[in-house]
Motif scaffolding. Structure first.
Motif, short mmCIF file in Angstrom:
data_model
loop_
_atom_site.label_atom_id
_atom_site.label_comp_id
_atom_site.label_asym_id
_atom_site.label_seq_id
_atom_site.Cartn_x
_atom_site.Cartn_y
_atom_site.Cartn_z
N HIS A 1 -14.29 -5.36 4.44
CA HIS A 1 -12.32 -5.65 5.11
C HIS A 1 -12.40 -6.78 6.47
O HIS A 1 -12.86 -7.66 7.07
CB HIS A 1 -13.31 -3.46 6.57
N HIS B 1 -9.21 5.07 7.96
CA HIS B 1 -8.22 4.63 7.84
C HIS B 1 -7.13 5.68 6.87
O HIS B 1 -6.94 7.47 6.67
CB HIS B 1 -9.44 5.04 6.62
N HIS C 1 -18.00 -3.39 0.21
CA HIS C 1 -17.73 -3.00 1.30
C HIS C 1 -17.32 -4.50 1.97
O HIS C 1 -17.62 -5.63 2.42
CB HIS C 1 -18.51 -2.20 1.96
N ARG D 1 -16.66 6.73 -0.96
CA ARG D 1 -17.64 5.38 -0.08
C ARG D 1 -19.02 4.82 -0.87
O ARG D 1 -19.90 6.28 -1.50
CB ARG D 1 -17.81 6.15 1.28
N THR E 1 0.79 -1.06 0.35
CA THR E 1 0.45 0.04 0.03
C THR E 1 1.19 1.50 0.03
O THR E 1 0.60 2.81 -0.51
CB THR E 1 -1.21 0.07 1.02
N TYR F 1 -7.05 -4.47 5.90
CA TYR F 1 -6.97 -3.49 5.10
C TYR F 1 -8.77 -2.92 4.46
O TYR F 1 -9.70 -4.16 4.91
CB TYR F 1 -6.76 -4.43 3.56
N THR F 2 -9.21 -2.26 3.76
CA THR F 2 -10.82 -1.72 4.24
C THR F 2 -11.28 -1.14 1.97
O THR F 2 -10.02 -0.41 1.47
CB THR F 2 -11.15 -0.86 4.89
N TRP F 3 -12.18 -2.23 1.67
CA TRP F 3 -12.23 -1.93 0.27
C TRP F 3 -14.12 -0.76 0.70
O TRP F 3 -14.42 -1.26 1.73
CB TRP F 3 -12.65 -2.22 -0.25
N THR G 1 -6.19 -0.23 7.08
CA THR G 1 -7.33 -0.01 8.70
C THR G 1 -6.39 0.35 9.43
O THR G 1 -6.02 -0.60 9.40
CB THR G 1 -8.63 0.26 8.57
N ARG H 1 -10.77 4.19 -3.75
CA ARG H 1 -11.86 3.37 -2.88
C ARG H 1 -11.71 1.96 -1.93
O ARG H 1 -11.84 1.28 -1.55
CB ARG H 1 -12.26 2.14 -4.33
N SER H 2 -10.14 2.44 -1.72
CA SER H 2 -9.89 1.53 -0.50
C SER H 2 -8.64 2.49 -0.02
O SER H 2 -8.04 3.19 0.14
CB SER H 2 -8.79 -0.11 -1.20
#
Length: 188
Positions: free
Chosen positions: A44, A150, A42, A38, A20, A185-187, A160, A156-157
Motif C-alpha cells: 500500500h 477500499h 500486501h 485478501r 482504476t 492504492y493497495t494490493w 484506498t 485483489r487491489s
C-alpha cells in the motif's frame, strides 16, 4: 517548490484514480458487492494532507507485508512494515518544531466486518527529522492508527482512502502528533 510538490501529488492521485475507474467501470457493481480476495503479498502507498499542533503538510504512508489467508479467526489480517511521515514546510510550523516526523512501525490491519473497511494499528520506532542542514534524524517511540476505505478495481487491489493518526516521541522534539487524509492504492 511547494507548487511542484502539490502538482506531483495531484497528478499521481488523478492518474491512479482515473486508471482504476476506467478498468473497474464494467464490474464495479459486482466488485463492490463481493468481498475482495485478501491473501499473500500486501503493498500500500498513499499521499495526502495532514496536520497537527506543530505541523501542516504532506502526509505519506507505505506498507509492505503479508495478508493471512485461511488462518482461522485471523483470516484477512495483515502484518506489515509501516513507514509513515508528515512533512511540514517551515511556513506551516512554529519555530523549533520538526521538519518531518513519523516512524517505522510494525503494523496489524484487521478487516472490520463491513465490506472494504479495514482498521489498522502500528507501534515501533518513532522519528523526528531536522532538514535545515541535511537529513538529521532523532529516534524514539511512536505509533500509527487509522481506517482504510477500499474501492476495489479488481478482486485483489483498489484505490484506498485513509484516515490516519501518527504520534512520535523523541528527545529532541518531544511528543509530536498529526492526523491525515490520504488517497493511494493497495494490493490486498
Amino acid at each position: 517548490m511547494k507548487r511542484l510538490w502539490i502538482g506531483a501529488v495531484v497528478l499521481f492521485l488523478w492518474g491512479g484514480v482515473g486508471a482504476t475507474t476506467a478498468s473497474a467501470h464494467e464490474s464495479s457493481e459486482s466488485l463492490w458487492k463481493s468481498q475482495v480476495l485478501r491473501g499473500g503479498f500486501h503493498f500500500h502507498a498513499s499521499f495526502g494532507v495532514g496536520g497537527g499542533p506543530t505541523s501542516l503538510g504532506l502526509f505519506h504512508t507505505m506498507e509492505i507485508g503479508h495478508t493471512f489467508k485461511d488462518a482461522g479467526f485471523a483470516t484477512g489480517w495483515t502484518l506489515a512494515y509501516d513507514h509513515v511521515f508528515l512533512l511540514s514546510p517551515q511556513q506551516f510550523r512554529p519555530e523549533g518544531a520538526a521538519d518531518m516526523f513519523g516512524g517505522h512501525f510494525l503494523l496489524l490491519k484487521i478487516p472490520l466486518g463491513l465490506p472494504h473497511i479495514v482498521g489498522k494499528i502500528a507501534v515501533g520506532l518513532g522519528e523526528s527529522v531536522d532538514l535545515t542542514e541535511g537529513f538529521v534524524p532523532y529516534f524514539g517511540f511512536g505509533w500509527h492508527y487509522g481506517l482504510d476505505f477500499h474501492f476495489p478495481a479488481t478482486s485483489r487491489s483498489g484505490v484506498t482512502i485513509g484516515l490516519n493518526g501518527v504520534h512520535s516521541i523523541t528527545g529532541q522534539h518531544g511528543h509530536l502528533f498529526g492526523f491525515g487524509l490520504t488517497v493511494g492504492y493497495t494490493w490486498f
